[in-house]
Design a protein around this motif. Structure first.
Motif: not given
Ligand code: ZN
Length: 285
Positions: A33-35, A52-57, A84-91
């Motif tokens: 329930g927390k971030l 995330t509070p919802n349990g997403d990674d 759930e979500i992977m972010i590559s900021t730059h190469p």
């Protein structure tokens, strides 16, 4: 009785001499329930894990090639089973290097990256790993919001295309809002991108700032730090790195802005927990 007292004294003395823990404490698992935001210690590089509070990674960057396994281990210890979500900021290698290892270790649902390519083998390995997961890359750019419940996560950069030689300015910059608490993750965005984000009029003000480009003075202009007005600033940086990061200029800018600075070279993994109203900080060492 005397023996016991001596033992107590000895224990107290021991504790005072070993002022810092002999072994680094493992980061605590995310609270339901927390971030929770973990700035993982990956030496000279970036890797940030968000629950995330919802349990997403969410994972933003994966350190350089040799840190891929470290990040996988850290994520497993923190209870991650899929991303759930992977972010590559730059190469650049100190951000994307570990991503192929992480992609093959976990089921990844979606990958976001700015629309800029790079010719290195490290970047090709990342693209191959994305392809092997049967995924395509979704574009990370200003205005794109991540499909997540319970929090708001929107890219505020890059606001436009830059020259291929300015890879850092292409950095995907994500702002995450949980109730009254906010976080800004800037990758290696430099002053050109910072000025463009200010001009875009997007909300930049955030409680926690992941300082751009490891505390280099090519990032963190006075105007940008003023616009973000962070209470906490996190610098992801390797001890005794050859780049001289973080620079005295950046540390001064942050000090003048009254931000409390945390550095992974000094504190190891740094964890922030937000309940939507207040933020608490824990460091590994
Ligand atoms: Zn970097």
């Amino acid at each position: 009785m005397k023996k016991l007292r001596n033992l107590t004294l000895a224990t107290t003395l021991f504790a005072s001499i070993f002022a810092s823990p002999a072994y680094a404490a493992a980061p605590t698992k995310p609270e339901k329930g927390k971030l929770s935001v973990y700035f993982l210690d990956v030496g000279q590089g970036d890797a940030t894990y968000i629950k995330t509070p919802n349990g997403d990674d969410i994972l933003i960057d994966g350190g350089n090639n040799k840190y891929g396994d470290t990040v996988v281990d850290d994520l497993k210890k923190l209870g991650v089973d899929d991303i759930e979500i992977m972010i590559s900021t730059h190469p650049d290698a100190d951000h994307v290097g570990g991503m192929d290892t992480i992609l093959s270790a976990f089921k990844v649902e979606a990958v976001y990256a700015p629309k800029v390519s790079h010719t290195t083998q490290t970047f090709k390995d990342f693209l191959t790993a994305v392809k092997n997961e049967k995924l395509t890359i979704k574009e990370a750019k200003a205005g794109v919001t991540l499909p997540l419940k319970g929090i708001t996560a929107t890219f505020v950069g890059p606001t436009k295309e830059y020259a291929k030689s300015d890879l850092n300015d292409w950095s995907a910059v994500l702002r995450v809002v949980n109730g009254k608490n906010s976080f800004l993750f800037t990758g290696d965005a430099e002053q050109k991108s910072e000025a463009d984000m200010i001009s875009s009029k997007a909300t930049l003000k955030s409680d926690v700032l992941k300082v751009g480009h490891h505390g280099s003075d090519t990032s963190s202009s006075t105007a940008f730090i003023k616009a973000v007005a962070p209470k906490y600033a996190v610098i992801s940086v390797g001890a005794k790195n050859s780049y001289g990061h973080p620079t005295a200029t950046t540390l001064n800018t942050l000090k003048t802005a009254n931000a409390t600075v945390y550095r992974t070279d000094k504190s190891g993994t740094i964890t922030f927990v937000s309940d939507g109203t207040k933020i608490t900080v824990k460091t590994e060492k």
